[in-house]
Design an enzyme around this catalytic site. Structure first.
Site, PDB file in Angstrom:
ATOM      1  N   ASP A   1       1.904   3.007   1.133  1.00 43.83           N
ATOM      2  CA  ASP A   1       2.511   1.740   0.718  1.00 43.83           C
ATOM      3  C   ASP A   1       3.077   0.999   1.930  1.00 43.83           C
ATOM      4  O   ASP A   1       3.594  -0.109   1.806  1.00 43.83           O
ATOM      5  CB  ASP A   1       3.540   1.933  -0.402  1.00 43.83           C
ATOM      6  CG  ASP A   1       4.718   2.794   0.011  1.00 43.83           C
ATOM      7  OD1 ASP A   1       4.787   3.214   1.188  1.00 43.83           O
ATOM      8  OD2 ASP A   1       5.588   3.051  -0.851  1.00 43.83           O
ATOM      9  N   SER A   2       2.933   1.599   3.118  1.00 44.00           N
ATOM     10  CA  SER A   2       3.228   0.871   4.366  1.00 44.00           C
ATOM     11  C   SER A   2       2.355  -0.379   4.463  1.00 44.00           C
ATOM     12  O   SER A   2       2.631  -1.266   5.266  1.00 44.00           O
ATOM     13  CB  SER A   2       2.996   1.771   5.588  1.00 44.00           C
ATOM     14  OG  SER A   2       1.721   2.388   5.525  1.00 44.00           O
TER      15      SER A   2
ATOM     16  N   GLU B   1       9.559  13.082   6.784  1.00 44.97           N
ATOM     17  CA  GLU B   1       9.714  11.900   7.647  1.00 44.97           C
ATOM     18  C   GLU B   1      11.107  11.833   8.259  1.00 44.97           C
ATOM     19  O   GLU B   1      12.129  11.924   7.551  1.00 44.97           O
ATOM     20  CB  GLU B   1       9.433  10.628   6.817  1.00 44.97           C
ATOM     21  CG  GLU B   1       9.562   9.356   7.646  1.00 44.97           C
ATOM     22  CD  GLU B   1       8.939   8.121   7.003  1.00 44.97           C
ATOM     23  OE1 GLU B   1       8.287   8.240   5.949  1.00 44.97           O
ATOM     24  OE2 GLU B   1       9.100   7.038   7.585  1.00 44.97           O
TER      25      GLU B   1
END
Ligand code: KIV
Length: 280
Positions: free
Chosen positions: A63-64, A197
């Site tokens: 979804d970046s 992350e």
């Protein structure tokens, strides 16, 4: 590598795993054999073909894309239909890599049934091989519902960009013990791998040695079982954010600028098109 037909890009990267479609068990075997996994993001056919030709193990339609493709400040507005659209394009460029599609904000949080229906759409309509779900403990029910239908799930813990409104920005939001709980909950819910992350390297290493499933790090150090980067960042195509953990392997943005400037100049001075570009 299997031979490539004319007109196909061919990569020179030697890969420790066979050149055939990567599967979820291949990811798990890689961890057992101590082979590091490679993942990158793609959002279109041409980039997918290039990454696939370079033998990247997994391609994520992240979804970046809300930021690097759509130009938004964050990924919250990305819709399931948009992820499906980009996943379909990427799937046409893949012969080898495992294709993972992101479940965007509010596509899995409402109920486990909603998560399952939407994961199914990414597989059936997008052609994804697996889906990615953000959140550990809080997403465990959604992950379990999806995996019980034999749809492979990649978890995502640590900095979870879909939580920026709750936490006031892109930052690591949980204490070490909570992150370990998130990782274990993701594995117990049936995920086949987990993205970690922006987590301190020591903690990511501890999580990696605790879990049986592979960890895919981004900003989480070399102790993870694999790595992922946003392709536009590592190729120097997106310069609005330069996170410390990104290594830039190319300056394609600069190359594009120079090429386009040269084209404009030649058109303006009348040197393009030349005789060899004309039909008579
Ligand atoms: O959306 C994305 O590209 C991601 C990666 C950064 C892991 O979630």
């Amino acid at each position: 590598m299997t031979p490539v037909s004319p007109g196909k890009f061919s990569g020179s990267c030697s890969t420790p795993v066979e050149a055939r479609l990567m599967t979820v068990p291949d990811f798990q075997n890689a961890k057992q054999r101590g082979l590091r996994l490679t993942m990158l993001t793609a959002y279109d056919y041409t980039m997918a073909r290039l990454l696939d030709a370079a033998d990247v193990d997994g391609i994520l339609v992240g979804d970046s894309l809300g930021m690097v493709i759509q130009g938004n400040d964050n990924s919250l507005t990305v819709t399931l239909d948009e992820i499906i659209y980009h996943t379909r394009m990427v799937s046409r460029g893949i012969t080898r890599s495992l294709l993972v599609a992101d479940m965007p904000f509010m596509s899995f949080q409402v109920t486990p049934q909603q998560a399952l229906v939407n994961a199914g759409r990414l597989i059936k309509e997008g052609g994804a091989h697996a889906v990615k779900v953000e959140g550990g403990v809080r997403s465990a029910e959604a992950i379990a519902a999806i995996t019980q239908a034999d749809i492979p799930v990649m978890g995502h813990i640590g900095l979870t960009p879909q939580s920026i409104r709750a936490f006031g920005g892109f930052r690591v939001q949980r204490a070490a013990e909570r992150l370990l709980e998130d990782a274990v909950a993701t594995e117990q819910a049936g995920a086949f791998a987990v993205v970690i992350e922006c987590v301190p390297s020591e903690l990511a290493e501890r999580i990696s040695s605790t879990l049986k499933i592979p960890t895919i790090g981004i900003g989480a150090g070399a102790g993870c079982d694999g790595q992922i980067l946003v392709t536009y960042d590592m190729l120097g195509l997106f310069d609005e954010l330069r996170p410390r953990f990104v290594k830039q392997y190319a300056e394609l943005g600069q190359h594009i600028l120079q090429a386009v400037e040269a084209y404009c100049q030649e058109v303006r001075e009348g040197t393009f098109p030349a005789a060899e570009h004309e039909f008579h």
